[in-house]
Enzyme design. Sequence first.
Site, PDB file in Angstrom:
ATOM      1  N   PHE A 141       0.890  -0.994   0.000  1.00 47.31           N
ATOM      2  CA  PHE A 141      -0.139   0.021   0.003  1.00 47.31           C
ATOM      3  C   PHE A 141       0.751   1.272   0.035  1.00 47.31           C
ATOM      4  CE2 PHE A 141      -2.172   3.508   1.600  1.00 47.31           C
ATOM      5  CZ  PHE A 141      -3.456   3.589   0.861  1.00 47.31           C
ATOM      6  N   ASP A 226       9.606   3.015   1.718  1.00 45.52           N
ATOM      7  CA  ASP A 226       8.436   3.674   2.019  1.00 45.52           C
ATOM      8  C   ASP A 226       8.155   3.750   3.524  1.00 45.52           C
ATOM      9  OD1 ASP A 226       5.962   4.772   2.305  1.00 45.52           O
ATOM     10  OD2 ASP A 226       4.921   3.710   0.841  1.00 45.52           O
ATOM     11  N   LYS A 255       3.069  11.396   6.931  1.00 41.28           N
ATOM     12  CA  LYS A 255       2.007  10.984   8.078  1.00 41.28           C
ATOM     13  C   LYS A 255       2.472  11.795   9.125  1.00 41.28           C
ATOM     14  CE  LYS A 255      -0.409   7.058   6.505  1.00 41.28           C
ATOM     15  NZ  LYS A 255      -1.551   7.800   5.907  1.00 41.28           N
TER      16      LYS A 255
END
Length: 401
Positions: A141, A226, A255
């Site tokens: 994801f 990531d 984030k």
Amino acid sequence: MTSPEEFIAAAEAHSAHNYHPLPVVVATAEGAWMTDVAGRRYLDLLAGYSALNFGHGNRRLLNAARTQLERVTLTSRAFHHDRFADFCTQLAELCGMELVLPMNTGAEAVETAIKTARKWGYRVKGVPDGRAKIIVAGGNFHGRTTTIVSFSTDPEARADFGPYTPGFAIVPYGDLAALEAAVDDDTVAVLLEPIQGEAGVLVPPPGYLPGVRALTRNRNVLFIADEIQSGLGRTGRTFACEHEGVVPDVYVLGKALGGGVVPVSAVVSSREVLGLFRPGEHGSTFGGNPLACAVALEVIAILRTGEFQQRAAELGDHLHRELAPLVDGGAVDAVRGRGLWAGVDINPSRGDGRAVSERLLARGVLVKDTHGATIRIAPPLVISKEDLDWGLGRLRGVLGA
């Protein structure tokens, strides 16, 4: 509107249904707790998918934002501003890298990393134009843009959004032999999550990440990590790669970099890689804006103390000790994770992930399901041991454990 039901009805009537939120309407939040419009408090065990690592309403972050709001919030990159140099310098130092390319959202940062890898492949490695290949892992994801869903294996993220972008190969996560077989002369990068979050907090086998690092070095391929969900303290280290003693060629961050205050993301790498960009080749109106830089600088200052990494490590050990008996007792099929982050596979006899999330909601605890049977536990790193135990007690209660 006064009741939660009225807020929810209005939202469902006038917004696209691209999310299926739990039936709670949050009005205020502080630390690890949120309060709804009816005044009921809930323990947050999701932390905005790790965007809120430092808690709701963190005073240091809010003060940094307030101070900057009174000065200047946006210049665009058409001009310099006085927070940009410090942000880039300090984030590069935190990562042990040389250059920073700031963006806003995680998906934007992933897209930036893809462009970066392709440019490096053509300009440095010498891959023929139009043939650059990036290898990714199944179950990944990395976002939901049209390019990113082109290499997703999740039917919900991918279906109905073609035609898909070429240039990607998918191999099983954690399978080093499959990765090695997929690398060829046109491969420019391997893009991986050190821990797969959306897939259910999947931790790769020991030795996998060092094997990826060795393979990419030997084949002159970039290793892009990531760390949008796994990075910045969540796993008990600043970066999840550190648990395996690995330093990638490129970090993708987001984030928690914005502290849950503003969206901030970045690609961080060496001068050899990011130094290839020239004016006009990539950009963002809001990327690296003064407000974002001010908040992110405070995030970096918080991380430099090591306090939150240590809290995540210590409370994470406690979390996993408390969850382990649920497997032995048959309430859950598996527990995975690292630091203050866990994926819990619910035994079908106790309901699916959505049903368990709704039952926890009724008991004042907020989690979220993923892929049907799994719930993720990722509280703000400011959570106290007592509050964490309170939430875990309610989880045991709804599972009948």
